[in-house]
Design an enzyme around this catalytic site. Structure first.
Site, PDB file in Angstrom:
ATOM      1  N   GLY A  15      12.289  25.685 -14.545  1.00  0.00           N
ATOM      2  CA  GLY A  15      11.505  26.761 -14.829  1.00  0.00           C
ATOM      3  C   GLY A  15      12.246  28.196 -14.356  1.00  0.00           C
ATOM      4  O   GLY A  15      12.302  29.078 -15.286  1.00  0.00           O
ATOM      5  N   ASP A  34      17.343  19.406  -6.039  1.00  0.00           N
ATOM      6  CA  ASP A  34      15.950  18.982  -6.140  1.00  0.00           C
ATOM      7  C   ASP A  34      16.004  17.404  -5.722  1.00  0.00           C
ATOM      8  O   ASP A  34      17.158  16.785  -6.019  1.00  0.00           O
ATOM      9  CB  ASP A  34      15.284  18.872  -7.279  1.00  0.00           C
ATOM     10  N   CYS A  79       3.905  23.539  -2.922  1.00  0.00           N
ATOM     11  CA  CYS A  79       2.777  24.334  -2.760  1.00  0.00           C
ATOM     12  C   CYS A  79       1.508  23.389  -2.095  1.00  0.00           C
ATOM     13  O   CYS A  79       0.763  24.239  -1.580  1.00  0.00           O
ATOM     14  CB  CYS A  79       2.278  24.646  -3.950  1.00  0.00           C
TER      15      CYS A  79
END
Length: 372
Positions: A15, A34, A79
């Site tokens: 993104g 990642d 998050c």
């Protein structure tokens, strides 16, 4: 002028990289990092020439970071330690460990990056992790600016200037994506009783509260749908075809969750936030689409709880409710048409990956401001 050298941390499905491209910045992603194997497969599918490091951030040494000699860091840390419906473990959550490692590494780099952009959820702004971030940025001499935004906010009406600090020299931006969806704990089964036990305002004359929602929620949704500055959902939808049959809600879900669904039509200008549980869990994971646009919700839900199960299902089936497809959610997230998933990625996996992603248009706008 040489292209900016960009380090993309927690790169996910790319993104941030797509946002960087959309911002028309002359830049090169020198490394994307990642640990999610599936997300890395999607990233490689879309950016085959970008160096992708499938390793933990804590496993990267200071020397390795220095060798990359990056000018900008783009990152979207986990998050879960900060979400309102989670445990809110903050810095004690093991998933925050890599972020704290970055903050430890940053002041010790041979060459500080000029720019840093961090995205997270609502809740991060009141966390200890955020406070540690600001201490580190101040120590390194950055000027920083914080935003709490939803996509409709930044793409139609950018926040008033008097709510912001002026951008100068080095800047670090943080955007929190506010979700309009509520957790089950936040919803009250009696639409007229508030969380403090007080009675809510009565319905306007002639209005009909057809689901388990408050008067305030109904008015907010009506206001959003009447805002012509925001596109209608139909602008993000795929053409209806036989493939769509797999996305229709099964009878069991219709009967069990009818009063908890957030139902939208193609002409609506809003939806709730799509989370990684979309398509698996029903409540609070994202809106469902009513494809029978001529059927009035009120006519379906009025007195429906009094009907036998078979009649109830017949009524609910007239709405022709379906889940949004992964492509449609990608569209709503601002991913370009050329973005795609490898064939081996399942629909459920697509939902999970998109639910962990971000809004490309919002981040592109912030990158432009950051570099402006």
């Amino acid at each position: 002028m040489a292209p900016l050298r960009v380090l993309e941390l927690y790169s996910g499905i790319g993104g941030m990289h797509h946002a960087l491209k959309e911002s028309c910045t002359s830049a090169e992603v020198v490394a994307a990092i990642d640990v999610n194997t599936l997300a890395n497969e999607v990233y490689k599918h879309n950016f085959p020439s970008t160096p992708l490091w499938a390793k933990t951030i804590e496993g990267i040494t200071l020397k390795e970071f220095d060798r990359l000699s990056f000018d900008m860091i783009l990152m979207s840390p986990p998050c879960q330690p900060f979400t309102r419906i989670g445990l809110q473990g903050d810095v004690s959550d093991p998933r925050t460990k890599s972020f704290l490692y970055i903050l430890d590494i940053l002041p010790r780099l041979q060459k500080l990056p000029k720019y840093l952009l961090l995205e997270n959820v609502k809740g991060f702004e009141s966390s200890s992790a955020r406070n540690e971030l600001l201490r580190t940025l101040t120590r390194c001499g950055f000027k920083y600016q914080e935003f709490l935004l939803s996509p409709t906010c930044i793409l139609t009406r950018f926040p008033d200037q008097d709510l912001e600090d002026l951008l100068k020299d080095k800047v670090a931006d943080k955007v929190g994506e506010a979700s309009s969806s509520l957790s089950s704990e936040e919803k009250n089964l009696d639409p007229n009783i508030g969380p403090d036990g007080s009675r809510r305002k009565s319905l306007p004359k002639g209005a009909f509260l057809f689901k388990l929602e408050t008067v305030e929620e109904m008015k907010r949704k009506q206001h959003q749908d009447n805002d012509s500055s925001i596109k209608m959902l139909k602008d993000f939808l795929e053409e209806e075809n036989e493939e769509m049959n797999r996305y229709f809600l099964p009878p069991k879900s219709l009967l069990r969750y009818a009063f908890l669904l957030d139902i939208v039509k193609p002409t609506c200008r809003r939806s709730t936030c799509f989370t990684k549980g979309y398509g698996h869990y029903v409540e609070g994971t994202g809106s469902v689409l009513q494809t029978a646009v001529d059927v009035q919700l009120e006519s379906v839900f009025k007195h429906i709880e009094e009907l036998p199960e078979e009649e109830k299902l017949m009524k609910l089936s007239t709405l022709k409710l379906r889940y949004f497809t992964p492509r449609e959610i990608a569209n709503l997230h601002g991913f370009p048409l050329e973005f795609g998933f490898p064939d081996k990625v399942t629909v459920k996996q697509c939902y999970r990956l998109l639910g962990n992603s971000l809004n490309v248009h919002v981040v592109a706008k912030l990158i432009s401001i950051l570099l402006g």
